[in-house]
Motif scaffolding. Structure first.
Motif, mmCIF file in Angstrom:
data_model
loop_
_atom_site.group_PDB
_atom_site.id
_atom_site.type_symbol
_atom_site.label_atom_id
_atom_site.label_comp_id
_atom_site.label_asym_id
_atom_site.label_seq_id
_atom_site.Cartn_x
_atom_site.Cartn_y
_atom_site.Cartn_z
ATOM 1 N N GLU A 126 -7.801 -5.106 -4.075
ATOM 2 C CA GLU A 126 -6.877 -5.051 -2.941
ATOM 3 C C GLU A 126 -5.484 -4.603 -3.356
ATOM 4 O O GLU A 126 -4.801 -3.889 -2.620
ATOM 5 C CB GLU A 126 -6.799 -6.425 -2.268
ATOM 6 N N ARG A 154 -4.878 -0.595 -3.413
ATOM 7 C CA ARG A 154 -5.207 0.253 -2.269
ATOM 8 C C ARG A 154 -4.073 1.199 -1.908
ATOM 9 O O ARG A 154 -2.889 0.873 -2.048
ATOM 10 C CB ARG A 154 -5.537 -0.614 -1.051
ATOM 11 N N GLN A 175 -6.207 3.793 2.886
ATOM 12 C CA GLN A 175 -7.270 2.831 2.623
ATOM 13 C C GLN A 175 -6.909 1.465 3.189
ATOM 14 O O GLN A 175 -7.781 0.756 3.714
ATOM 15 C CB GLN A 175 -7.502 2.733 1.122
ATOM 16 N N GLY A 176 -5.650 1.096 3.097
ATOM 17 C CA GLY A 176 -5.222 -0.196 3.629
ATOM 18 C C GLY A 176 -5.419 -0.294 5.127
ATOM 19 O O GLY A 176 -5.823 -1.339 5.646
ATOM 20 N N TYR A 210 0.827 -1.205 0.000
ATOM 21 C CA TYR A 210 0.000 0.000 0.000
ATOM 22 C C TYR A 210 0.864 1.259 0.000
ATOM 23 O O TYR A 210 0.514 2.271 -0.629
ATOM 24 C CB TYR A 210 -0.919 0.003 1.222
ATOM 25 N N SER A 244 -11.042 6.953 -2.217
ATOM 26 C CA SER A 244 -10.220 5.759 -2.443
ATOM 27 C C SER A 244 -11.020 4.489 -2.197
ATOM 28 O O SER A 244 -10.944 3.531 -2.969
ATOM 29 C CB SER A 244 -8.990 5.795 -1.528
ATOM 30 N N LEU A 245 -11.788 4.480 -1.120
ATOM 31 C CA LEU A 245 -12.647 3.317 -0.846
ATOM 32 C C LEU A 245 -13.677 3.116 -1.951
ATOM 33 O O LEU A 245 -14.039 1.992 -2.280
ATOM 34 C CB LEU A 245 -13.363 3.506 0.494
#
Length: 277
Positions: free
Chosen positions: A221, A224, A228-229, A70, A214-215
């Protein structure tokens, strides 16, 4: 008598400032100390220093929690976003601040009007537009959204600064045959370098800490960002406070280092923007 009164006032002022500084620094110290404790020690010893310092929480975050991936994503994505962000802020700020064209003030007010909308209010419309344009799970789509949302504030700062530049500079450049783009990149950008540093810091911090867009747009995955991670790790695994604080410390290191590195330029830029002419 006056000297004693002045010393007393200064002493009280410094005392109040020290108290407020300790209040502000305590949460940061608490987070750092918590990240260096094991889960068992944190349950029994929340407030004091760790009896045994451990870096297992950071190992979990960076390796098992994929924080390194990330972090690399953010380091690739944010500089690309800053390029578009700076181009929009600098060029639009120059246009609004020193050029004359029809409806200039109305367009400028409409740009400022975009600053009042919170991210969650715009999320549904932005997602629909990005889905229609096939920009979901796409870094370019997130960059466009970031620029559209964060650039109005940077444009306002650059417009305010460029409006203080004497018109004689603009007129002299025009008499020498300089076109608009040459005037912007060879004259106005060097003049506004302190303010450009400020909007770079503002833009970087805004993009680094941004979460809702971002979400919404990066659903895969492996795409991200670091912020967000952290949010997804907490929701997916129900992290302990020790691991969560290690993730927070890890994510805040880069903005903190950059702020410390550019602190002098930020101060110079603030003073430059305060002096007109």
């Amino acid at each position: 008598m006056y000297s004693r009164y002045k010393k007393t006032v200064n002493g009280l002022m410094y005392l109040v400032l020290i108290v407020f500084a300790l209040i502000a620094l305590y949460p940061l110290a608490f987070v750092l100390l918590t990240s260096l404790k094991s889960s068992g020690e944190y349950i029994n010893n929340k407030l004091s220093f760790p009896k045994k310092v451990t870096f297992d929480n950071y190992y979990y975050v960076w390796v098992k929690g994929h924080m390194l991936k990330y972090f690399i994503n953010s380091c690739i994505l944010i500089p690309c976003g800053l390029v578009f962000y700076l181009f929009v802020c600098i060029s639009a700020g120059f246009a609004f601040g020193r050029l004359r064209f029809p409806f200039r003030f109305s367009i400028f007010l409409s740009v400022l009007f975009l600053m009042i909308f919170p991210q969650m209010l715009l999320s549904i419309q932005i997602f629909q537009i990005c889905r229609t344009l096939h920009l979901v799970n796409n870094y370019f789509g997130l960059i466009l959204v970031w620029v559209a949302y964060f650039a109005p504030f940077g444009t306002y700062i650059m417009t305010t600064y460029y409006s203080t530049v004497p018109m004689e500079i603009i007129e002299s450049a025009r008499l020498d045959g300089t076109n608009i783009w040459q005037m912007l990149f060879y004259i106005m950008v060097p003049i506004a370098r302190p303010m450009i540093v400020i909007i770079v810091i503002i833009g970087f911090q805004s993009m680094w800490n941004e979460l809702p867009f971002s979400l919404l747009l990066l659903q895969s995955e492996n795409l991200r960002t670091i912020t967000q991670g952290i949010g997804m790790m907490q929701g997916q695994y129900g992290l302990d406070d020790t691991i969560l604080t290690a993730a927070i410390i890890s994510a805040s290191l880069v903005p903190l280092v950059l702020f410390m590195f550019f602190q002098r330029q930020i101060t110079m830029g603030a003073y430059s923007g305060a002096v007109k002419g």
